[in-house]
Write a protein that holds these residues in place. Sequence first.
Motif, PDB file in Angstrom:
ATOM      1  N   THR A 122      41.633  50.785  44.135  1.00  0.00           N
ATOM      2  CA  THR A 122      42.699  50.573  45.105  1.00  0.00           C
ATOM      3  C   THR A 122      43.884  51.487  44.850  1.00  0.00           C
ATOM      4  OG1 THR A 122      42.031  48.263  45.417  1.00  0.00           O
ATOM      5  CG2 THR A 122      44.251  48.867  46.118  1.00  0.00           C
ATOM      6  N   THR A 123      44.229  51.694  43.590  1.00  0.00           N
ATOM      7  CA  THR A 123      45.306  52.639  43.263  1.00  0.00           C
ATOM      8  C   THR A 123      44.998  54.014  43.820  1.00  0.00           C
ATOM      9  OG1 THR A 123      45.923  51.456  41.246  1.00  0.00           O
ATOM     10  CG2 THR A 123      46.546  53.781  41.377  1.00  0.00           C
ATOM     11  N   ASP A 153      39.759  48.246  53.948  1.00  0.00           N
ATOM     12  CA  ASP A 153      39.677  47.414  52.747  1.00  0.00           C
ATOM     13  C   ASP A 153      38.424  46.546  52.847  1.00  0.00           C
ATOM     14  OD1 ASP A 153      40.056  45.883  50.528  1.00  0.00           O
ATOM     15  OD2 ASP A 153      41.962  44.991  51.164  1.00  0.00           O
ATOM     16  N   ASP A 193      36.970  45.103  50.146  1.00  0.00           N
ATOM     17  CA  ASP A 193      36.906  44.226  48.976  1.00  0.00           C
ATOM     18  C   ASP A 193      37.346  42.816  49.361  1.00  0.00           C
ATOM     19  OD1 ASP A 193      37.075  42.963  46.520  1.00  0.00           O
ATOM     20  OD2 ASP A 193      38.082  44.632  45.521  1.00  0.00           O
ATOM     21  N   GLN A 227      38.548  40.623  47.619  1.00  0.00           N
ATOM     22  CA  GLN A 227      39.819  40.316  46.964  1.00  0.00           C
ATOM     23  C   GLN A 227      41.020  40.864  47.735  1.00  0.00           C
ATOM     24  OE1 GLN A 227      39.676  41.592  42.879  1.00  0.00           O
ATOM     25  NE2 GLN A 227      38.062  40.140  42.335  1.00  0.00           N
ATOM     26  N   THR A 282      42.830  43.598  47.819  1.00  0.00           N
ATOM     27  CA  THR A 282      43.990  44.109  47.087  1.00  0.00           C
ATOM     28  C   THR A 282      44.777  45.108  47.917  1.00  0.00           C
ATOM     29  OG1 THR A 282      42.732  43.843  45.037  1.00  0.00           O
ATOM     30  CG2 THR A 282      44.733  45.154  44.923  1.00  0.00           C
ATOM     31  N   GLN A 328      46.780  43.246  50.404  1.00  0.00           N
ATOM     32  CA  GLN A 328      47.958  42.633  49.783  1.00  0.00           C
ATOM     33  C   GLN A 328      49.063  43.663  49.618  1.00  0.00           C
ATOM     34  OE1 GLN A 328      48.736  39.176  48.443  1.00  0.00           O
ATOM     35  NE2 GLN A 328      50.549  40.405  48.925  1.00  0.00           N
ATOM     36  N   TRP A 329      48.706  44.859  49.176  1.00  0.00           N
ATOM     37  CA  TRP A 329      49.685  45.952  49.060  1.00  0.00           C
ATOM     38  C   TRP A 329      50.340  46.233  50.412  1.00  0.00           C
ATOM     39  CZ3 TRP A 329      49.261  50.799  51.472  1.00  0.00           C
ATOM     40  CH2 TRP A 329      50.213  51.759  51.074  1.00  0.00           C
ATOM     41  N   ASP A 334      38.137  51.595  50.619  1.00  0.00           N
ATOM     42  CA  ASP A 334      38.278  50.964  49.296  1.00  0.00           C
ATOM     43  C   ASP A 334      37.186  49.904  49.174  1.00  0.00           C
ATOM     44  OD1 ASP A 334      39.234  50.115  46.847  1.00  0.00           O
ATOM     45  OD2 ASP A 334      40.857  48.907  47.698  1.00  0.00           O
ATOM     46  N   HIS A 366      52.110  51.497  38.734  1.00  0.00           N
ATOM     47  CA  HIS A 366      52.150  50.036  38.743  1.00  0.00           C
ATOM     48  C   HIS A 366      53.410  49.515  39.432  1.00  0.00           C
ATOM     49  CE1 HIS A 366      48.749  50.250  36.039  1.00  0.00           C
ATOM     50  NE2 HIS A 366      49.450  51.028  35.230  1.00  0.00           N
ATOM     51  N   SER A 371      53.274  50.106  43.313  1.00  0.00           N
ATOM     52  CA  SER A 371      52.307  49.274  44.027  1.00  0.00           C
ATOM     53  C   SER A 371      52.865  47.886  44.288  1.00  0.00           C
ATOM     54  CB  SER A 371      51.004  49.168  43.231  1.00  0.00           C
ATOM     55  OG  SER A 371      50.383  50.427  43.119  1.00  0.00           O
TER      56      SER A 371
END
Length: 214
Positions: free
Chosen positions: A16-17, A37, A39, A41, A43, A46-47, A85, A179, A182
Motif C-alpha cells: 500500500t505504501t 484497492d 485488499d 483490509q 488499507t 482508509q488512507w 493494490d 509513516h 500516510s
Amino acid sequence: MRTISIISQKGGAGKTTLAIHLAVAAMQSGLATLILDTDPQATASQWYQWRGGGEPDVIDCAAHALLARKVQQASELGAELVVIDTPPHADIMAREACRVADLVLIPCRPQAFDLAAIEATADLVRAADKPAFVLFMGGPPRAPAIYREARELIEGTDRLETRKVAVAPVMLTQRAAYHHSSGEGRTASEFEPTSKAAEEVATLWTWTRAQVDV
C-alpha cells in the motif's frame, strides 16, 4: 491507459505504501490516476478517508471477478494510470491483477524470509507473461552490503531467472516521512517535499514511468 499491479504473497511488504506513493507521484506529474484497492483490509481506502477524498481516487474492488471491468471502466472515464493494490495470500486476485497489468511490481524487504517469499509471487506472474520487478522496501537507507547481498540472492535464483523477474534499480527505504505522511492521508512528497523520502519517490516515479511509457 496503463495499469501497474503491486503484488506480494508476503504480508507487510509495503504494497500500500508503494501504491499510494506511485499514484500521487503520477497525479503530481499531470496524469489522471486512480488506485484500485483489492485488499479486504482496505488499507488504501482508509488512507483515502484520512485524505478527505480528492485525487487520486481510491476505488474498492474486493471481488476478483470485477477487477477487469473496473479497469475498463477507469479507462472509459479517462484514467491514464491505474495502480492496483493487492492483498497477501490471495492467489486468485493476484492472478487477475497480473492478467490486466502492463507492469508488475513486487515489493520486498531485504530480509531472508521476505526474499524467500518472492518465489511464490514469481510463480503467479509467470503465466501472465508481463514484465515484473522486485522492488526493495523498508530497508536501511545506508546499507549497500544488505542490498547487494539481497540482489545477488535474487539474481542467483534459477527459478526466478526463468520467470524473468528482475530487481528494480530503485527502492523506498525506511524513512519516517512515509509513516507520518500516510497517517495524515498524504505521501512523503506532500508531507516533506524536500526530504530524502520525497527524492526516493521522485526517482521511483521517473523509473516506473519509463517502464510503462506514460
